[in-house]
Design a protein around this motif. Structure first.
Motif, PDB file in Angstrom:
ATOM      1  N   HIS A 122       3.688  21.474  61.101  1.00 14.37           N
ATOM      2  CA  HIS A 122       3.706  20.583  59.950  1.00 14.37           C
ATOM      3  C   HIS A 122       5.004  20.805  59.169  1.00 14.37           C
ATOM      4  O   HIS A 122       5.181  21.856  58.525  1.00 14.37           O
ATOM      5  N   ASP A 174      -1.041  17.580  59.773  1.00 12.78           N
ATOM      6  CA  ASP A 174      -2.035  18.542  59.293  1.00 12.78           C
ATOM      7  C   ASP A 174      -1.317  19.743  58.698  1.00 12.78           C
ATOM      8  O   ASP A 174      -0.589  20.456  59.401  1.00 12.78           O
ATOM      9  N   PRO A 175      -1.502  20.019  57.406  1.00 13.79           N
ATOM     10  CA  PRO A 175      -0.788  21.133  56.771  1.00 13.79           C
ATOM     11  C   PRO A 175      -1.157  22.501  57.333  1.00 13.79           C
ATOM     12  O   PRO A 175      -0.449  23.473  57.103  1.00 13.79           O
ATOM     13  N   ARG A 176      -2.249  22.596  58.083  1.00 15.71           N
ATOM     14  CA  ARG A 176      -2.622  23.875  58.687  1.00 15.71           C
ATOM     15  C   ARG A 176      -1.888  24.122  60.004  1.00 15.71           C
ATOM     16  O   ARG A 176      -1.988  25.209  60.565  1.00 15.71           O
ATOM     17  N   SER A 177      -1.182  23.125  60.472  1.00 17.14           N
ATOM     18  CA  SER A 177      -0.510  23.250  61.766  1.00 17.14           C
ATOM     19  C   SER A 177       0.828  23.964  61.626  1.00 17.14           C
ATOM     20  O   SER A 177       1.581  23.699  60.682  1.00 17.14           O
ATOM     21  N   GLN A 222      -6.091  31.656  61.492  1.00 20.49           N
ATOM     22  CA  GLN A 222      -6.245  30.370  62.173  1.00 20.49           C
ATOM     23  C   GLN A 222      -5.152  29.386  61.760  1.00 20.49           C
ATOM     24  O   GLN A 222      -4.850  29.219  60.586  1.00 20.49           O
ATOM     25  N   ALA A 223      -4.557  28.734  62.766  1.00 19.17           N
ATOM     26  CA  ALA A 223      -3.496  27.758  62.501  1.00 19.17           C
ATOM     27  C   ALA A 223      -3.459  26.755  63.636  1.00 19.17           C
ATOM     28  O   ALA A 223      -3.510  27.125  64.808  1.00 19.17           O
ATOM     29  N   TRP A 232     -10.155  21.569  64.904  1.00 17.74           N
ATOM     30  CA  TRP A 232      -9.102  20.989  64.061  1.00 17.74           C
ATOM     31  C   TRP A 232      -9.541  19.605  63.595  1.00 17.74           C
ATOM     32  O   TRP A 232     -10.315  18.933  64.260  1.00 17.74           O
ATOM     33  N   ASP A 233      -9.017  19.183  62.470  1.00 12.95           N
ATOM     34  CA  ASP A 233      -9.186  17.786  62.084  1.00 12.95           C
ATOM     35  C   ASP A 233      -8.309  16.931  62.991  1.00 12.95           C
ATOM     36  O   ASP A 233      -7.260  17.386  63.468  1.00 12.95           O
TER      37      ASP A 233
END
Length: 253
Positions: free
Chosen positions: A228, A222-225, A114-115, A201-202
């Motif tokens: 980012h 967002d560091p998960r993106s 997930q990203a 997502w946040d």
């Protein structure tokens, strides 16, 4: 159909699925998490003018590992936003491609590794409203908006709804798109609120980078993106980067 990075997958054009009864139930309704529907009944297939049998039939096609459906959303400058659907194990991938690029730009992945998120509201709306009719894929702006919506998160759309306490431009646009694809008019605004307030997502903040010469494209906080502190497309020239920025509607300002 061939896409770099998916050489071992059997990919097929999936656009014909979009017109099937039950498609939007299967494609969107999973985004209604229980916490977004507290105190009121959750959406049902009937909101979409369909039933559970319709939704299950389309869901089977969306997760077919032997014929993974691909949805193409062509926009400015020869770019195409691509949705490679798949099973929970394979994941669903949101990409941007161009025939002159050696590799695709990664927007988001749902399930699998997930990203995300991969699009701001500004970019999503601009892509939806700038179809390239010379290229194959989905050209209806309402379907384009909804196809790419799961990859979007933008704190501005959420804060607008919280503080305005009324429909906002994002809610209105999504609700209009939902009605156009068959959602009941009296359910569309509530469904649009759920889709904006989803928990996948946040809420992300988007801003331009000062990086030179590759400016003009938004970055996510967002560091998960995948976006980012990383350029959306790697290995492209400055001219190609500027063409992409124009196509996304983020440059020039």
């Amino acid at each position: 159909m061939k896409i770099n990075g998916f050489d071992d997958d059997s990919l097929v054009a999936g656009e014909e699925l979009v017109s099937r009864r039950g498609f939007w139930v299967a494609y969107l309704m999973w985004m209604c998490y229980p916490e977004t529907c507290v105190g009121e009944p959750p959406p049902t297939p009937e909101w979409f003018g369909a039933d559970s049998a319709d939704a299950y039939a389309v869901s089977d096609a969306l997760t077919d590992e032997d014929k993974r459906p691909v949805f193409r959303v062509p926009f400015g400058g020869g770019h195409t936003a691509v949705v490679v659907n798949g099973s929970e194990e394979q994941g669903t991938h949101y990409l941007i491609t161009h025939p002159d690029w050696e590799r695709h730009g990664h927007l988001a992945t749902i399930d699998g590794p997930q990203a995300g998120p991969g699009l701001s509201w500004r970019e999503l709306l601009h892509i939806a409203e700038t179809p390239d009719h010379a290229s194959p894929g989905i050209h209806d702006r309402h379907a384009r908006l909804l196809l790419l919506l799961p990859a979007m998160s933008d704190q501005e759309t959420l804060y607008e709804r919280i503080y305005a306490m009324a429909p906002t431009p994002a809610i209105d646009a999504i609700a209009e798109a939902l009605v156009r694809v068959g959602v009941l008019a009296d359910k569309a605004e509530r469904m649009a609120e759920i889709l904006v307030d989803h928990r996948l997502w946040d809420p992300a903040s988007w801003s331009l980078s000062d990086e030179q010469p590759f400016g003009g494209i938004l970055y996510s906080d967002d560091p998960r993106s995948p976006r980012h502190d990383v350029r959306l497309a790697q290995g492209i020239t400055q001219e190609q980067h500027e063409q992409l920025a124009r196509a996304l509607g983020t440059w020039p300002i």
